[in-house]
Design a protein around this motif. Structure first.
Motif, PDB file in Angstrom:
ATOM      1  N   PRO A 226       1.250  -1.304  -0.177  1.00 16.15           N
ATOM      2  CA  PRO A 226       0.392  -0.143   0.086  1.00 16.15           C
ATOM      3  C   PRO A 226       1.016   0.942   0.100  1.00 16.15           C
ATOM      4  N   LEU A 227       0.252   2.265  -0.887  1.00 16.38           N
ATOM      5  CA  LEU A 227       0.624   3.979  -0.643  1.00 16.38           C
ATOM      6  C   LEU A 227       0.819   4.581   0.683  1.00 16.38           C
ATOM      7  N   PRO A 228       1.677   4.698   0.864  1.00 14.45           N
ATOM      8  CA  PRO A 228       1.592   5.793   2.079  1.00 14.45           C
ATOM      9  C   PRO A 228       1.005   7.161   1.975  1.00 14.45           C
ATOM     10  N   SER A 229       0.085   7.093   3.546  1.00 18.17           N
ATOM     11  CA  SER A 229      -0.700   8.246   3.087  1.00 18.17           C
ATOM     12  C   SER A 229      -0.025   9.754   2.553  1.00 18.17           C
ATOM     13  N   GLN A 230       1.191  10.235   3.015  1.00 19.93           N
ATOM     14  CA  GLN A 230       2.330  11.427   2.638  1.00 19.93           C
ATOM     15  C   GLN A 230       2.318  11.190   1.183  1.00 19.93           C
ATOM     16  N   GLU A 231       2.756   9.732   0.793  1.00 16.87           N
ATOM     17  CA  GLU A 231       3.040   9.978  -0.637  1.00 16.87           C
ATOM     18  C   GLU A 231       2.163   9.830  -1.606  1.00 16.87           C
ATOM     19  N   LEU A 232       1.024   8.862  -1.137  1.00 16.46           N
ATOM     20  CA  LEU A 232      -0.232   8.497  -2.071  1.00 16.46           C
ATOM     21  C   LEU A 232      -0.584  10.860  -2.226  1.00 16.46           C
ATOM     22  N   GLU A 233      -0.815  11.533  -1.498  1.00 13.37           N
ATOM     23  CA  GLU A 233      -0.919  13.195  -1.777  1.00 13.37           C
ATOM     24  C   GLU A 233       0.100  13.145  -2.524  1.00 13.37           C
ATOM     25  N   VAL A 234       1.167  13.134  -2.863  1.00 16.43           N
ATOM     26  CA  VAL A 234       2.379  13.511  -3.580  1.00 16.43           C
ATOM     27  C   VAL A 234       2.120  13.330  -4.721  1.00 16.43           C
ATOM     28  N   VAL A 235       1.637  11.735  -5.018  1.00 15.64           N
ATOM     29  CA  VAL A 235       1.732  11.242  -7.008  1.00 15.64           C
ATOM     30  C   VAL A 235      -0.374  11.651  -6.386  1.00 15.64           C
ATOM     31  N   ARG A 236      -1.097  12.113  -5.789  1.00 10.33           N
ATOM     32  CA  ARG A 236      -2.668  12.656  -6.692  1.00 10.33           C
ATOM     33  C   ARG A 236      -2.382  13.673  -7.474  1.00 10.33           C
ATOM     34  N   ARG A 237      -1.356  14.613  -6.600  1.00  8.14           N
ATOM     35  CA  ARG A 237      -1.106  15.884  -7.286  1.00  8.14           C
ATOM     36  C   ARG A 237      -0.487  16.082  -8.470  1.00  8.14           C
ATOM     37  N   LEU A 238       0.905  14.467  -8.103  1.00  8.39           N
ATOM     38  CA  LEU A 238       0.757  14.851  -9.837  1.00  8.39           C
ATOM     39  C   LEU A 238       0.076  13.808 -11.227  1.00  8.39           C
ATOM     40  N   VAL A 239      -0.799  13.210 -10.665  1.00 10.40           N
ATOM     41  CA  VAL A 239      -1.822  12.508 -11.774  1.00 10.40           C
ATOM     42  C   VAL A 239      -2.516  13.661 -12.147  1.00 10.40           C
ATOM     43  N   HIS A 240      -3.468  14.561 -10.940  1.00 12.78           N
ATOM     44  CA  HIS A 240      -4.276  15.292 -11.602  1.00 12.78           C
ATOM     45  C   HIS A 240      -3.563  16.779 -12.465  1.00 12.78           C
ATOM     46  N   ARG A 241      -2.381  17.159 -11.986  1.00  9.71           N
ATOM     47  CA  ARG A 241      -1.851  17.551 -13.109  1.00  9.71           C
ATOM     48  C   ARG A 241      -1.676  17.406 -14.149  1.00  9.71           C
ATOM     49  N   GLY A 242      -1.056  15.832 -14.345  1.00 11.00           N
ATOM     50  CA  GLY A 242      -1.236  14.975 -15.169  1.00 11.00           C
ATOM     51  C   GLY A 242      -1.819  15.296 -16.807  1.00 11.00           C
ATOM     52  N   LEU A 243      -3.047  14.766 -15.713  1.00  9.19           N
ATOM     53  CA  LEU A 243      -3.843  14.349 -16.043  1.00  9.19           C
ATOM     54  C   LEU A 243      -5.037  15.934 -17.118  1.00  9.19           C
ATOM     55  N   ALA A 244      -5.095  16.741 -15.802  1.00 16.27           N
ATOM     56  CA  ALA A 244      -5.300  18.541 -17.153  1.00 16.27           C
ATOM     57  C   ALA A 244      -4.596  19.060 -17.987  1.00 16.27           C
ATOM     58  N   ALA A 245      -2.906  18.308 -17.863  1.00 15.76           N
ATOM     59  CA  ALA A 245      -2.225  18.977 -19.242  1.00 15.76           C
ATOM     60  C   ALA A 245      -2.775  17.745 -20.152  1.00 15.76           C
ATOM     61  N   LEU A 246      -2.358  16.356 -19.933  1.00 19.35           N
ATOM     62  CA  LEU A 246      -3.312  15.780 -21.085  1.00 19.35           C
ATOM     63  C   LEU A 246      -4.386  16.518 -21.707  1.00 19.35           C
ATOM     64  N   TRP A 247      -5.243  16.403 -21.378  1.00 18.96           N
ATOM     65  CA  TRP A 247      -6.650  16.299 -21.330  1.00 18.96           C
ATOM     66  C   TRP A 247      -6.690  18.466 -22.598  1.00 18.96           C
ATOM     67  N   GLY A 248      -5.588  19.049 -22.023  1.00 22.36           N
ATOM     68  CA  GLY A 248      -5.586  20.164 -22.765  1.00 22.36           C
ATOM     69  C   GLY A 248      -4.471  19.648 -23.693  1.00 22.36           C
ATOM     70  N   ALA A 249      -3.998  19.317 -23.847  1.00 27.10           N
ATOM     71  CA  ALA A 249      -2.627  18.474 -24.950  1.00 27.10           C
ATOM     72  C   ALA A 249      -3.520  18.151 -26.487  1.00 27.10           C
ATOM     73  N   ARG A 250      -4.990  18.220 -26.251  1.00 27.52           N
ATOM     74  CA  ARG A 250      -5.521  18.045 -27.255  1.00 27.52           C
ATOM     75  C   ARG A 250      -5.107  18.907 -28.785  1.00 27.52           C
ATOM     76  N   LYS A 251      -4.936  17.669 -29.671  1.00 24.51           N
ATOM     77  CA  LYS A 251      -4.866  18.678 -31.288  1.00 24.51           C
ATOM     78  C   LYS A 251      -6.317  19.528 -31.928  1.00 24.51           C
ATOM     79  N   GLU A 252      -6.363  20.392 -32.197  1.00 25.29           N
ATOM     80  CA  GLU A 252      -7.776  20.680 -32.945  1.00 25.29           C
ATOM     81  C   GLU A 252      -8.274  19.847 -33.848  1.00 25.29           C
ATOM     82  N   ARG A 253      -7.259  19.715 -34.694  1.00 22.89           N
ATOM     83  CA  ARG A 253      -7.768  18.205 -35.757  1.00 22.89           C
ATOM     84  C   ARG A 253      -6.490  17.742 -36.433  1.00 22.89           C
TER      85      ARG A 253
END
Length: 253
Positions: A226-253
């Motif tokens: 299991p991921l420790p709670s402290q590291e889980l928060e770091v991973v969560r922040r990285l994943v949320h930022r990465g997901l937002a960045a990927l969603w914003g990286a969609r090409k228009e066409r």
């Protein structure tokens, strides 16, 4: 080593098939064919008869053999067939039709959500597709590694444990693959500056957030590592930022 021991070492119980056994039975003077022998063996075994009694009963008279080699081969086949019956294995005679092999169903990619946003059904279908199609999973893995250096660099710089790094990398890879599946124009490479601060512009669809949060919850509850709670928060922040960045990286066409 004596000759008798040599013969014992050479004797192997092996059923070579109906065509071979039919020929050997004919040479030995038996009126039975392989199918009839198999039927009698099954009946004898069901009654608890031993092979030493069941096999001689297959012959109305003392069997005759053109040579010792023919006798040896006949009993190798008969005892091999008896073992198959005794072990309850399926016996396929040569003249039986082979059962058709089940067709391997090729995984089907989910219908893209472009130009809209992914639904919960799409996310579930995309996850199953990536689980079932190893080639697609490998293709997206290579694309992720070649095109998303900034995401991988952010993970490297976070000084995570091996477990934390593995969870974050795997989850971002899955989210990247889902977006590539649903957005045919594709994604551009994420810029490093986008990962330096929390952002929801443009807003990330809720089904993708829910998928990420559920995966992180499972990582926290993992029984083995299991991921420790402290590291889980770091991973969560990285994943949320990465997901937002990927969603914003969609090409228009």
């Amino acid at each position: 080593m004596s000759r008798s021991r040599d013969r014992g070492a050479d004797f192997q119980r092996h059923f070579e098939g109906a065509q071979t056994l039919d020929g050997l039975l004919d040479l030995a003077g038996s009126a039975l064919d392989s199918a009839q022998v198999l039927e009698r063996m099954r009946a004898a075994h069901a009654e608890g008869t031993a092979s030493s009694d069941a096999i001689p009963a297959l012959f109305d008279e003392e069997p005759r053999f053109p040579s010792p080699e023919i006798a040896l081969r006949l009993y190798q086949n008969l005892l091999g067939l008896w073992e198959l019956v005794a072990e309850g294995k399926r016996v396929r005679l040569d003249d039986e039709a082979r059962p058709p092999r089940p067709k391997k169903v090729k995984p089907t990619a989910p219908t893209p959500f472009h130009p809209g946003a992914p639904s919960g059904e799409f996310v579930e279908a995309a996850w199953r597709y990536l689980e079932d199609d190893a080639k697609a999973r490998t293709r997206f893995t290579h694309a992720f590694e070649n095109r998303q250096d900034a995401l991988l660099g952010a993970l490297d710089a976070a000084a995570l444990t091996d477990e934390g790094y593995g969870v974050a990398r795997h989850l971002l890879l899955e989210l990247y693959a889902m977006l590539e599946l649903g957005w045919p124009p594709g994604l551009t490479s994420v810029q490093p500056a986008v990962l330096e601060a929390d952002t929801d512009a443009p807003p990330v669809p809720q089904p993708l957030k829910d998928y990420a949060d559920e995966a992180l919850f499972e990582a926290e509850q993992d029984e083995e590592q299991p991921l420790p709670s402290q590291e889980l928060e770091v991973v969560r922040r990285l994943v949320h930022r990465g997901l937002a960045a990927l969603w914003g990286a969609r090409k228009e066409r």
